[in-house]
Design an enzyme around this catalytic site. Sequence first.
Site, PDB file in Angstrom:
ATOM      1  N   GLY A 250      37.682  39.580  33.866  1.00 44.52           N
ATOM      2  CA  GLY A 250      39.095  39.276  34.770  1.00 44.52           C
ATOM      3  C   GLY A 250      38.819  38.369  36.328  1.00 44.52           C
ATOM      4  O   GLY A 250      37.378  38.741  36.748  1.00 44.52           O
ATOM      5  N   PRO A 251      39.634  38.261  36.660  1.00 45.01           N
ATOM      6  CA  PRO A 251      39.638  37.595  37.650  1.00 45.01           C
ATOM      7  C   PRO A 251      39.652  38.330  38.914  1.00 45.01           C
ATOM      8  O   PRO A 251      39.163  39.700  38.854  1.00 45.01           O
ATOM      9  CB  PRO A 251      41.331  37.897  38.231  1.00 45.01           C
ATOM     10  N   PRO A 252      38.588  37.322  40.047  1.00 46.72           N
ATOM     11  CA  PRO A 252      37.664  38.203  41.510  1.00 46.72           C
ATOM     12  C   PRO A 252      39.338  39.248  41.892  1.00 46.72           C
ATOM     13  O   PRO A 252      40.355  38.760  41.405  1.00 46.72           O
ATOM     14  CB  PRO A 252      37.530  37.401  42.500  1.00 46.72           C
ATOM     15  N   GLY A 253      39.114  40.233  42.278  1.00 43.43           N
ATOM     16  CA  GLY A 253      39.518  41.274  43.183  1.00 43.43           C
ATOM     17  C   GLY A 253      40.575  42.206  41.544  1.00 43.43           C
ATOM     18  O   GLY A 253      41.806  42.435  42.995  1.00 43.43           O
ATOM     19  N   GLY A 255      39.587  44.586  40.644  1.00 41.29           N
ATOM     20  CA  GLY A 255      39.233  45.787  40.123  1.00 41.29           C
ATOM     21  C   GLY A 255      38.353  46.882  39.633  1.00 41.29           C
ATOM     22  O   GLY A 255      37.510  47.569  39.779  1.00 41.29           O
ATOM     23  N   LYS A 256      36.867  45.173  39.997  1.00 42.23           N
ATOM     24  CA  LYS A 256      35.959  46.306  38.136  1.00 42.23           C
ATOM     25  C   LYS A 256      34.625  46.645  39.080  1.00 42.23           C
ATOM     26  O   LYS A 256      34.107  47.830  39.133  1.00 42.23           O
ATOM     27  CB  LYS A 256      35.513  44.757  37.866  1.00 42.23           C
ATOM     28  N   THR A 257      34.750  45.946  40.633  1.00 39.61           N
ATOM     29  CA  THR A 257      33.434  46.681  41.395  1.00 39.61           C
ATOM     30  C   THR A 257      34.345  48.190  42.033  1.00 39.61           C
ATOM     31  O   THR A 257      33.319  49.298  42.135  1.00 39.61           O
ATOM     32  CB  THR A 257      33.215  45.652  42.602  1.00 39.61           C
ATOM     33  N   SER A 575      44.685  23.970  27.093  1.00 45.36           N
ATOM     34  CA  SER A 575      46.506  24.833  26.661  1.00 45.36           C
ATOM     35  C   SER A 575      47.232  23.401  27.847  1.00 45.36           C
ATOM     36  O   SER A 575      48.169  23.461  27.448  1.00 45.36           O
ATOM     37  CB  SER A 575      46.380  26.052  27.797  1.00 45.36           C
ATOM     38  N   LYS A 618      49.096  33.514  32.614  1.00 49.01           N
ATOM     39  CA  LYS A 618      50.192  32.124  33.251  1.00 49.01           C
ATOM     40  C   LYS A 618      50.999  32.562  33.452  1.00 49.01           C
ATOM     41  O   LYS A 618      51.836  31.658  35.035  1.00 49.01           O
ATOM     42  CB  LYS A 618      49.631  31.196  32.195  1.00 49.01           C
TER      43      LYS A 618
HETATM   44  P1  ADP Z   1      35.956  43.102  41.632  1.00 50.19           P
HETATM   45  O1  ADP Z   1      34.782  43.737  41.435  1.00 50.19           O
HETATM   46  O2  ADP Z   1      37.392  42.979  40.669  1.00 50.19           O
HETATM   47  O3  ADP Z   1      36.585  41.374  42.318  1.00 50.19           O
HETATM   48  P2  ADP Z   1      37.306  44.693  43.820  1.00 50.19           P
HETATM   49  O4  ADP Z   1      37.047  46.120  42.930  1.00 50.19           O
HETATM   50  O5  ADP Z   1      36.338  44.178  45.100  1.00 50.19           O
HETATM   51  O6  ADP Z   1      37.399  43.417  42.371  1.00 50.19           O
HETATM   52  O7  ADP Z   1      38.729  44.920  44.564  1.00 50.19           O
HETATM   53  C1  ADP Z   1      39.458  44.232  45.262  1.00 50.19           C
HETATM   54  C2  ADP Z   1      39.431  45.602  46.317  1.00 50.19           C
HETATM   55  O8  ADP Z   1      40.981  45.506  45.743  1.00 50.19           O
HETATM   56  C3  ADP Z   1      39.588  46.326  46.412  1.00 50.19           C
HETATM   57  O9  ADP Z   1      39.227  47.023  47.183  1.00 50.19           O
HETATM   58  C4  ADP Z   1      39.343  47.557  45.654  1.00 50.19           C
HETATM   59  O10 ADP Z   1      39.981  49.402  46.376  1.00 50.19           O
HETATM   60  C5  ADP Z   1      41.470  47.217  45.214  1.00 50.19           C
HETATM   61  N1  ADP Z   1      41.566  47.525  44.035  1.00 50.19           N
HETATM   62  C6  ADP Z   1      41.493  46.578  43.413  1.00 50.19           C
HETATM   63  N2  ADP Z   1      42.290  47.251  41.774  1.00 50.19           N
HETATM   64  C7  ADP Z   1      43.091  48.506  42.266  1.00 50.19           C
HETATM   65  C8  ADP Z   1      44.087  49.299  41.623  1.00 50.19           C
HETATM   66  N3  ADP Z   1      44.003  49.024  40.334  1.00 50.19           N
HETATM   67  N4  ADP Z   1      43.920  50.005  42.803  1.00 50.19           N
HETATM   68  C9  ADP Z   1      43.834  50.399  43.692  1.00 50.19           C
HETATM   69  N5  ADP Z   1      43.184  49.817  44.554  1.00 50.19           N
HETATM   70  C10 ADP Z   1      42.841  48.714  43.664  1.00 50.19           C
END
Ligand code: ADP
Length: 670
Positions: A250-253, A255-257, A575, A618
Site C-alpha cells: 500500500g501507499p506510504p503512511g 499503517g503497514k509498519t 490508464s 484514484k
Molecule cells: P507505513 O508503514 O504504511 O508507511 P506507518 O505504519 O508508518 O505507515 O503509519 C504512519 C503513521 O500513521 C503511524 O504513526 C501510524 O501509527 C499511523 N496510522 C496509520 N494507520 C493508522 C490507523 N488505521 N489507525 C491509527 N493510526 C494509524
Amino acid sequence: MFWKSDHAEKEEAQTDTDLDDLRKGIEKAKLPTPVNLVAQKELERLEKMDASSPDYTIGLNYIDYLLALPWHAFTDDNLDLKRAENILESHHHGLQLVKERIAEYLAVRTLSSVADFQVLVVDDEEIARTNLAYVLKKDGYRVLTAANGLEAVEVLKQHHCDLVLTDLKMKEMDGIQLLEYARELEPRPEIVLITGYATVSSAVDALQKGAAHYLPKPIDLEELRATVRGIHQKKVHLTMTRSPVLCFAGPPGTGKTSVGCSIAQALQREFVRISLAGLRDEAELRGHRRTYVGAMPGRIISEIKRVGVRNPVFMLDEIDKIGQDFRGDPASVLLEILDPEQNQRFVDNYLDVPFDLSGVMFIATANAVEKLPEPLLDRMEVIHFPSYTAREKRMIAKHYLIPRQMREHALTSRKIEFTEGALNKLIENYTLEAGLRNLERQIATVCRKLARIYVRDEKDDPELKVDESLLESLLGPRKFTHEIASAGRQVGVTTGLVWTEFGGEIISVEAGIMKGSQQLILTGSLGSVLRESAQTALSYIRSHAEDFSIDPDFFSGSDIHIHIPSGAVTKDGPSAGVTIAVALISLLTRKPARRDVALTGELTLSGRILPVSGIRDKLLAAQRAGVKVVVLPKANAVDAMSLEPDVTDSLEVVFAEAVQTLLEAVLGQS
Ligand code: ADP
C-alpha cells in the site's frame, strides 16, 4: 638462556585467559553440533597462533560472535487470539479487511500449531508406562504407548508422533536402536531417553546421536513436564512460521509498519525492522566472507543478534525498492531468507555456518507489488492497505495521531483541542497524500510550536483551541491549493487520474502542435506503457479524424508534443490513454477542456474504453484535488458501486463506454 620479557609474559597470560574464557563460553553455550565443531576448530587454530597476528583477533571476534547469537533463545508466543484482535483494534482505526485477514492468519497458524502434538511413550514396565501416559494426557497431549522398541516401530509406522519418550534399557530393541530408527523418519520425531543413573555415559552417547534430551531415573515429573513443554513450544513456533510470508502492500503512511508492530506485540515477540530501499549488494544482507578485511555479518544476522532471540517478528521494509543496480539476484536472496523451506539453513557469509531462521516471522512491505518478481510474489500472501478517506484521516488524527504527538511533546496536561475546521484545513491544505505520514508530521510541528508558546509566554491557562487561524499562524500559508481543478478551461490540457506507488495521483496532460515532420514527442518521465498509450491515442484520432470534425491530414507537416508535468515522478500504466486522447481532440478542435473533470481508462485503437485498476485510490486522489466530475470506464462501474459512500462524496461519477461520452463530459457545456 632465553628470558621472556615481562611484557611478553603478560601478553601470553592474557592470551591464555582469553582462550580459556572462550573455551568455557563454548561449553556453556551448548551450540548446535555443526556450529560447535566449527567453534572448537577455530579455537584450536587460535591456540597455535601468535596473538599479535591480525588473524588472531579476527578469529577471536568470530568465536565471540558465534557465542553471542541466540541459537536457542526464543520467546514463547502468546496465542490468545482475542487478545491479538483487541491489540490490533485498539491501535488502529478502520482497516477492517486488514484486521480480519491478520486475525484469520493468526488463527490458522495457532490451530495448526497446537492441534496435534502426539507423544509415544515406550517402556517395558507397565506401571511406568501407564503413569507417564497419565501425566502427559493430563497436560493435554495425545498419547500412544508401546511396551518395547519393536512395538514402538509398529506404532511409528502407522502414526505420526512429534515426540518419542523411551526407556533406554529394554529387551528386544533398546532405546538407542529405536532412536536410530526414528532418526530416519520424515518428519522426524524428537526423542527423549529415560535412563538409570548407571548408564549416564550411554545417554550422552544418545544425545550425540540426536536425542533431544535425557531424563535420569527415578523420573522427576516436573522435569519431565517441563521437557515435553519445551519441545512442544519449539514445534509450535516452528509450525507458526511454516505458512506463507505476509506482504503488506500500500501507499506510504497507511499503517503497514504500525500493524506489523502490533502483531509482534500481540504475539509477545520482539520486533525488528530493516529497510531494503536502495540496497546495492547481496553482502549487505548476507555478510562478507571473513577473508575480507573488516568483514561483518549481514543485516539479517546482526539484527537477530541484537534482539537476542531467534523468533522475532522481522519486517523487511520496501522490498520493491531494492536498488536497480543490485549485484546478484534480489529475488533469490530474498527467497533464501523468506522461504521457510530454505531459511532453515540460512548461511551468512561471515558466520559460514547455517543459522535457522525458520522461527522468525517475516513480514515484507511494498508500495507496489506489481514490481516484485513472480517467484517471490508466489510465496507471499499480499494484504492490501488502502488509502484513507478524508473522514478516516480526521478520525485517526483526532483519536490517535494528536494524542500521541501531545504525549511526545509533553503537552498532555494542557487541554488543547483542535477544532473540526482546523483538522479539515490541516488535511486539505497542508497535506496531499494517500496515507498519514505528512499529516502526523504537521501535527508534530503544531505541537512543537505550541510547546514553545507555552514556555516562552509562560502561559498559565492550560486551555487552548487550535482553530483555522491559529493553525495558519503556526504553519504558515497553506501548502497545497487545488490549482489543477480550479484552473479555467484550456485548449489541449486535460486532467487525468493515474495510480502510482504513492496511491492515486492527479495528472494534467498537455498537448501541443507545431510545424514539423510527423513526430510524436513525449516528455515527463513516461514509462513505456504510457508512451504506447500516447501512440495509440494519436493513431486512433488520425484514423477517426472525421468523426470529430478534424482535418484528416492534421499530422502532415506537423509535430505533436505531449507533456505530462511533474517529471520527477515516473509515470506508467495504460490508464492515461483516454486523458491523452481527449487532450489531443481538444487541441485539434480548438475546443477548451474542463480541468475539473478527471478521466481514467485505457483506450484501444478501435476506440473501446477498457477498465483500469486502483479505482478507490484514484477517486480519493480526485477528492483531494477538488475535482468535480470523474469519468470512469463503464466496466469499472461494479468497483465504484461497491465503495463506501465517503469515497465518492462530493464527486459526480460518470461511466463511459465510448469516446463520445468523454468528450461530452470534458468539452461539453458545464
Ligand atoms: P507505513 O508503514 O504504511 O508507511 P506507518 O505504519 O508508518 O505507515 O503509519 C504512519 C503513521 O500513521 C503511524 O504513526 C501510524 O501509527 C499511523 N496510522 C496509520 N494507520 C493508522 C490507523 N488505521 N489507525 C491509527 N493510526 C494509524
